[in-house]
Design a protein around this motif. Structure first.
Motif, PDB file in Angstrom:
ATOM      1  N   MET A  60      18.320  65.200  19.703  1.00 20.74           N
ATOM      2  CA  MET A  60      18.217  63.955  20.425  1.00 20.74           C
ATOM      3  C   MET A  60      19.414  63.771  21.361  1.00 20.74           C
ATOM      4  N   ASN A  61      20.601  64.158  20.914  1.00 19.20           N
ATOM      5  CA  ASN A  61      21.783  64.023  21.754  1.00 19.20           C
ATOM      6  C   ASN A  61      21.696  64.898  22.992  1.00 19.20           C
ATOM      7  N   LYS A  62      21.059  66.086  22.867  1.00 20.60           N
ATOM      8  CA  LYS A  62      20.903  66.982  24.011  1.00 20.60           C
ATOM      9  C   LYS A  62      20.089  66.311  25.121  1.00 20.60           C
ATOM     10  N   ILE A  63      19.039  65.595  24.722  1.00 18.15           N
ATOM     11  CA  ILE A  63      18.194  64.927  25.708  1.00 18.15           C
ATOM     12  C   ILE A  63      18.988  63.841  26.426  1.00 18.15           C
ATOM     13  N   ILE A  64      19.766  63.084  25.688  1.00 18.62           N
ATOM     14  CA  ILE A  64      20.581  62.028  26.291  1.00 18.62           C
ATOM     15  C   ILE A  64      21.618  62.646  27.231  1.00 18.62           C
ATOM     16  N   GLU A  65      22.235  63.757  26.808  1.00 19.67           N
ATOM     17  CA  GLU A  65      23.209  64.441  27.667  1.00 19.67           C
ATOM     18  C   GLU A  65      22.548  64.918  28.958  1.00 19.67           C
ATOM     19  N   ARG A  66      21.350  65.487  28.833  1.00 20.78           N
ATOM     20  CA  ARG A  66      20.646  65.991  30.016  1.00 20.78           C
ATOM     21  C   ARG A  66      20.255  64.844  30.945  1.00 20.78           C
ATOM     22  N   ALA A  67      19.823  63.722  30.373  1.00 25.60           N
ATOM     23  CA  ALA A  67      19.394  62.595  31.204  1.00 25.60           C
ATOM     24  C   ALA A  67      20.558  61.971  31.956  1.00 25.60           C
ATOM     25  N   THR A  68      21.762  62.047  31.394  1.00 23.46           N
ATOM     26  CA  THR A  68      22.922  61.441  32.046  1.00 23.46           C
ATOM     27  C   THR A  68      23.739  62.444  32.864  1.00 23.46           C
ATOM     28  N   ALA A  69      23.426  63.730  32.773  1.00 14.74           N
ATOM     29  CA  ALA A  69      24.152  64.763  33.528  1.00 14.74           C
ATOM     30  C   ALA A  69      23.759  64.704  35.006  1.00 14.74           C
ATOM     31  N   PRO A  70      24.604  65.240  35.883  1.00 20.10           N
ATOM     32  CA  PRO A  70      24.274  65.239  37.319  1.00 20.10           C
ATOM     33  C   PRO A  70      23.003  66.043  37.607  1.00 20.10           C
ATOM     34  N   THR A  71      22.174  65.504  38.488  1.00 17.81           N
ATOM     35  CA  THR A  71      20.925  66.148  38.871  1.00 17.81           C
ATOM     36  C   THR A  71      21.122  66.827  40.228  1.00 17.81           C
ATOM     37  N   PRO A  72      20.682  68.087  40.374  1.00 18.52           N
ATOM     38  CA  PRO A  72      20.795  68.763  41.675  1.00 18.52           C
ATOM     39  C   PRO A  72      20.025  68.008  42.766  1.00 18.52           C
ATOM     40  N   LYS A  73      20.459  68.160  44.010  1.00 20.54           N
ATOM     41  CA  LYS A  73      19.884  67.407  45.129  1.00 20.54           C
ATOM     42  C   LYS A  73      18.378  67.629  45.258  1.00 20.54           C
ATOM     43  N   PHE A  74      17.913  68.878  45.136  1.00 22.41           N
ATOM     44  CA  PHE A  74      16.477  69.166  45.264  1.00 22.41           C
ATOM     45  C   PHE A  74      15.672  68.364  44.263  1.00 22.41           C
ATOM     46  N   PHE A  75      16.159  68.277  43.039  1.00 24.58           N
ATOM     47  CA  PHE A  75      15.416  67.575  42.007  1.00 24.58           C
ATOM     48  C   PHE A  75      15.511  66.058  42.155  1.00 24.58           C
ATOM     49  N   LYS A  76      16.563  65.565  42.822  1.00 23.15           N
ATOM     50  CA  LYS A  76      16.618  64.144  43.142  1.00 23.15           C
ATOM     51  C   LYS A  76      15.515  63.795  44.136  1.00 23.15           C
ATOM     52  N   VAL A  77      15.351  64.654  45.147  1.00 19.60           N
ATOM     53  CA  VAL A  77      14.287  64.442  46.129  1.00 19.60           C
ATOM     54  C   VAL A  77      12.928  64.526  45.445  1.00 19.60           C
ATOM     55  N   LEU A  78      12.742  65.532  44.600  1.00 22.97           N
ATOM     56  CA  LEU A  78      11.489  65.704  43.879  1.00 22.97           C
ATOM     57  C   LEU A  78      11.215  64.505  42.971  1.00 22.97           C
ATOM     58  N   ARG A  79      12.251  63.979  42.314  1.00 20.48           N
ATOM     59  CA  ARG A  79      12.101  62.798  41.449  1.00 20.48           C
ATOM     60  C   ARG A  79      11.624  61.606  42.265  1.00 20.48           C
ATOM     61  N   ASN A  80      12.198  61.422  43.441  1.00 20.60           N
ATOM     62  CA  ASN A  80      11.796  60.296  44.289  1.00 20.60           C
ATOM     63  C   ASN A  80      10.360  60.439  44.775  1.00 20.60           C
ATOM     64  N   ILE A  81       9.950  61.655  45.073  1.00 18.40           N
ATOM     65  CA  ILE A  81       8.550  61.895  45.455  1.00 18.40           C
ATOM     66  C   ILE A  81       7.630  61.562  44.284  1.00 18.40           C
ATOM     67  N   GLY A  82       8.033  61.979  43.085  1.00 15.16           N
ATOM     68  CA  GLY A  82       7.243  61.670  41.892  1.00 15.16           C
ATOM     69  C   GLY A  82       7.136  60.175  41.644  1.00 15.16           C
ATOM     70  N   LEU A  83       8.235  59.449  41.849  1.00 12.92           N
ATOM     71  CA  LEU A  83       8.200  57.993  41.684  1.00 12.92           C
ATOM     72  C   LEU A  83       7.265  57.344  42.702  1.00 12.92           C
ATOM     73  N   ALA A  84       7.285  57.853  43.928  1.00 16.31           N
ATOM     74  CA  ALA A  84       6.383  57.327  44.956  1.00 16.31           C
ATOM     75  C   ALA A  84       4.927  57.610  44.597  1.00 16.31           C
ATOM     76  N   MET A  85       4.657  58.820  44.107  1.00 11.56           N
ATOM     77  CA  MET A  85       3.288  59.162  43.693  1.00 11.56           C
ATOM     78  C   MET A  85       2.820  58.244  42.574  1.00 11.56           C
ATOM     79  N   ALA A  86       3.695  58.000  41.597  1.00  8.37           N
ATOM     80  CA  ALA A  86       3.340  57.124  40.483  1.00  8.37           C
ATOM     81  C   ALA A  86       3.085  55.703  40.975  1.00  8.37           C
ATOM     82  N   ALA A  87       3.880  55.245  41.927  1.00 12.24           N
ATOM     83  CA  ALA A  87       3.698  53.892  42.461  1.00 12.24           C
ATOM     84  C   ALA A  87       2.370  53.770  43.216  1.00 12.24           C
ATOM     85  N   VAL A  88       2.052  54.777  44.024  1.00  7.24           N
ATOM     86  CA  VAL A  88       0.783  54.751  44.765  1.00  7.24           C
ATOM     87  C   VAL A  88      -0.394  54.789  43.783  1.00  7.24           C
TER      88      VAL A  88
END
Length: 73
Positions: free
Chosen positions: A1-29
């Motif tokens: 469980m601690n590994k998941i929390i560490e991963r969620a709070t660790a820095p995210t690479p730029k490509f995956f930040k963009v991908l995350r935002n696209i995913g959020l937009a898809m979910a919103a639509v």
């Protein structure tokens, strides 16, 4: 469980930040299509459901992708 929390709070690479935002937009639509106050054709409603699920999955996976969690490779 601690590994998941560490991963969620660790820095995210730029490509995956963009991908995350696209995913959020898809979910919103998708959510907007599903919550539309008018009757939509079944095909459109199905597409909205798929968009919502796919967007949620893309966002979750992108958020948990990190450059490094600890010193191991």
């Amino acid at each position: 469980m601690n590994k998941i929390i560490e991963r969620a709070t660790a820095p995210t690479p730029k490509f995956f930040k963009v991908l995350r935002n696209i995913g959020l937009a898809m979910a919103a639509v998708g959510g907007t299509i599903l919550a539309a106050p008018i009757v939509l054709p079944v095909v459109v409603t199905s597409i909205g459901g798929y968009l919502a699920v796919a967007g949620g999955v893309i966002s979750a996976i992108s958020q948990l992708t990190t450059e490094k969690v600890d010193g191991s490779q």
